[in-house]
Design an enzyme around this catalytic site. Structure first.
Site, mmCIF file in Angstrom:
data_model
loop_
_atom_site.group_PDB
_atom_site.id
_atom_site.type_symbol
_atom_site.label_atom_id
_atom_site.label_comp_id
_atom_site.label_asym_id
_atom_site.label_seq_id
_atom_site.Cartn_x
_atom_site.Cartn_y
_atom_site.Cartn_z
ATOM 1 N N GLU A 1 0.227 -2.134 0.062
ATOM 2 C CA GLU A 1 1.575 -2.538 -0.334
ATOM 3 C C GLU A 1 2.234 -3.439 0.701
ATOM 4 O O GLU A 1 2.939 -4.393 0.347
ATOM 5 C CB GLU A 1 2.419 -1.279 -0.542
ATOM 6 N N ASP A 2 2.023 -3.159 1.989
ATOM 7 C CA ASP A 2 2.796 -3.829 3.050
ATOM 8 C C ASP A 2 1.984 -4.734 3.964
ATOM 9 O O ASP A 2 2.556 -5.361 4.858
ATOM 10 C CB ASP A 2 3.492 -2.770 3.922
#
Length: 736
Positions: free
Chosen positions: A122-123
């Site tokens: 996600e990051d």
């Protein structure tokens, strides 16, 4: 997660991990969460990196292979390097803290590996393919399950669609939600750096969605701390008052719970039952509820006693000793061992009273039950691996689909109805409503199967739970062998037989929405109603047909008009009394034992050959003919009215009044009148009463060419779907 990650332009060096300590005590999540709420030391010290996780994991799995954890940490730390949390800490502290929470609860290696990596896709630039290559398909599946959808792609629907995606993944692997719950717990612990309005928004979602999910998965250790953190944010005044109550109680010189626990230990020691007796302080929300319920609090209200034993049988042994040697409060006894809760929880609940009136609640369970009560599905380890198999990712089917033997019924129902949700807003609002129903009942089908339903569910809910959209054709039910309306509220242990109509055009009634409590039922009914809007009743003939359908199907309150009945039947076989009606056919011939008397068949019981009949004289030289079992006969005989002998003549034609009881459904009146016509009967008059409790009462006066055909006619009427009883009219009228 990404909402808390920042990338400074000139990130400083990552603070090195502190040296690993020897003989580090295991972390008590309940104690730490409680201490944090009461006021804990500064949190500027970084965790001991992977060492803390390894120690906690080895406490549950002494032979666990730690190499996957080491590699996952290396990838996570290098990927998140340079990212900072809004609290100012290096971002890697977040996946480490989440993984430590799960390790303390007994999660197996695969879950911990995925937890360390849960924010990488996600990051950071790490991809799911990389995760699969390095850690296998199982870890990739778990990481993907908790990865948020991008707001750029989904806009305002990102949050509900993320939860939908996560719940679908949880349907295949409950460990997805375990990681999400631990992730939310750590984020809630560090929520103080957020703006107040954002704190409130996150706390409300946690309250409405995550806490109920933690309860349903049985993860009480996470649920109780999440409740307290949400309580502190959304209700700060009540929280502070509760905090003061707890602090004040801690300074008391006497401790009733300690005294009662000593007494319990003595009782069990004398009974030679090995047991561990602990005092469990109530968490903040529990304490707040008790204070609202009981008003003035006493020392024993601030906690409960927990008795841990080795064997199931010992639980009942402890219960017997406590109820024999102490004063039990019988109304507080509950057996969740024989009948576990839907979230795997097992325990015996009871309470004992002291001479001064203070009551202490007691929980009795085995050590294994306690582990499951605290950690829920997390305590199951890898529920998808065979018992003899190492807790690893091997053995997963290639398509990623898993048949989870522990998949609870509520989750199966949730996955069913979410497919029918037409849009994210409907899914999001319905999810919150569904999760608010936190108690479950079990009802039994005629074939021996069971249906799990939320408390308060009705026969409408049972129909859609069993048949899906085919439940549109449901016309009624039998509950515990007795006919019941679809609005009947079911109780735990009820036996339910659903009665299905044969008409493929059967339709649900809008009224059903008032009795549908499960999302599956409500969404299915709403979808049908949206696809079949009510017609505009400006056309008179269409209006009458629509009105007739509503009157029988459960909509408006209206009696069935005879003209409508006329059109519903076939080939002019139905007639109505009044202007323009055909001449009245001749009744069955009756002979009277009184010269010159005129016989008249009584309207209260409508006798027909070969009924046993009797007569009574009325004014005008008329003799009314009644069936001998008619209620009017008993009244007239008790009043001294003399009977007059009557008997049937040679004619076979007769007129009879029948009453049909049915469940409301569309097209029922047309089907019923058609069945009457096909048996050669002629409808003289008909009345349909307004629906009541989804039941409809029809009264038909019929002309039969042969009275002997009456049983056949009544049987044909009973065979119409939706009709559950047909009988001769028994009007409570006077015979004068």
């Amino acid at each position: 997660m990404s909402a808390e990650a920042t990338n400074p332009a000139n990130p400083g060096p990552v603070t090195p991990a502190a040296p690993r300590k020897k003989a580090r005590a295991r972390i008590d999540l309940r104690r730490l969460g409680r201490a944090a709420l009461l006021g804990s030391p500064a949190r500027d010290k970084l965790p001991d990196a992977i060492g803390h996780v390894a120690e906690a994991h080895r406490a549950h799995y002494p032979d666990a292979d730690l190499e996957p954890l080491r590699r996952a940490y290396v990838l996570a730390e290098s990927s998140h390097r340079g990212q900072m949390r809004k609290s100012g800490e290096p971002y890697i502290t977040h996946p480490l803290a989440v993984t430590l929470i799960l390790a303390e609860l007994g999660a197996e290696t695969t879950t911990l590996t995925a937890s360390l990596l849960h924010d990488t896709v996600e990051d950071t630039d790490v991809t799911l393919d990389q995760v699969r290559e390095q850690f296998g398909e199982e870890v990739r599946y778990l990481v993907d399950g908790v990865t948020k959808l991008e707001k750029v792609d989904y806009g305002a629907a990102a949050e509900p669609e993320t939860f939908r995606k996560m719940l679908v993944a949880t349907g295949n692997d409950v460990r997805v939600m375990s990681i999400k719950l631990a992730d939310r717990l750590h984020n809630m612990r560090t929520l103080g750096v957020m703006r107040p309005e954002k704190q409130a928004r996150i706390a409300k979602v946690t309250r409405d969605v995550l806490i109920p999910l933690a309860e349903r998965l049985g993860v009480q250790a996470l649920k109780t701390e999440l409740e307290d953190l949400v309580f502190a944010i959304l209700h700060p005044d009540e929280y502070e008052h509760t905090r003061e109550l707890i602090v004040d109680n801690a300074t008391r010189a006497d401790d009733p719970l300690a005294e009662i626990s000593d007494e319990v230990r003595t009782v069990l020691r004398d009974a030679d039952i090995p047991a561990e007796v602990l005092i469990r302080p109530r968490h903040f929300v529990s304490m707040h509820r008790v204070a609202r319920k009981r008003g003035q609090l006493r020392g024993a209200d601030f906690g409960r006693l927990l008795v841990l034993v080795n064997e199931d049988a010992d639980c009942y042994g402890v219960l017997g000793e406590l109820h024999t040697c102490m004063t039990p409060v019988v109304s507080e006894f509950k057996d969740f061992i024989a009948v576990p809760k839907f979230n795997l929880y097992q325990s015996l609940h009871t309470a004992v009273a002291r001479p001064d009136g203070q009551v202490a609640e007691v929980l009795i369970r085995t050590h294994q039950m306690h582990k499951v009560a605290e950690a829920g599905v997390i305590a199951l380890g890898n529920p998808y691996a065979p018992p003899a198999e190492e807790q690893s990712g091997e053995g997963v089917p290639a398509d990623g689909e898993r048949a989870d033997p522990t998949r609870p019924g509520w989750l199966s129902r949730l996955l069913d109805w979410q497919r029918g949700a037409p849009d994210p807003d409907t899914f999001w609002s319905t999810l919150r409503e569904d999760l608010a129903q936190d108690r479950e009942i079990t009802v039994f089908r005629p074939d021996g199967g069971t249906l799990g339903l939320p408390e308060g569910a009705t026969c409408v809910d049972a129909a859609y739970a069993q048949y899906g959209e085919d439940a549109h054709a449901c016309i009624g039910a039998r509950v515990n062998g007795r006919l019941a309306t679809l609005s009947t509220v079911l109780k735990d242990g009820d036996s339910v037989q659903l009665l299905m109509g044969q008409d493929p055009a059967s339709e649900p009634s809008r009224e059903w929405l008032d009795h549908a409590h499960t999302p599956a039922a409500r969404i299915a009914i709403q979808r049908w109603l949206a696809a079949h809007p009510v017609h505009d009743d400006t056309d008179p003939e269409q209006a009458e047909r629509s009105g007739l359908r509503d009157g029988i199907g459960g909509g408006a309150e209206r009696a069935g008009a005879v003209d409508s009945v006329t059109r519903a039947a076939t080939a002019g076989r139905v007639t109505s009394e009044g202007a323009g009606a055909p001449a009245r056919p001749r009744d069955a011939e009756v002979l009277v034992d009184r010269p010159g008397a005129t016989p008249r068949l009584a309207g209260c019981c409508t006798p027909v050959p070969p009924d046993e009949v009797t007569g009574f004289s009325v004014r005008g030289g008329v003799v009314t003919v009644h069936r001998v079992e008619c209620a009017a006969v008993a009244r007239m005989k008790s009043g001294g009215r003399p009977e007059i002998g009557v008997r049937w003549g040679d004619t076979t034609a007769c007129r009879v009044t029948l009453v049909a009881e049915s469940f409301g459904r569309p097209h029922l009146l047309a089907d019923l009148t058609e069945a009457i016509a096909l048996e050669g009967a002629e409808i003289v008059s008909a009345t349909v009463e307004p629906p009541s409790q989804q039941r409809v009462r029809h009264t038909y006066t019929l002309q039969l060419p042969d009275a002997a055909h009456l049983p056949v006619l009544m049987r044909a009427m009973r065979n119409v779907p939706g009709v559950y009883d047909v009988g001769r009219a028994q009007h409570q009228t006077s015979a004068s």
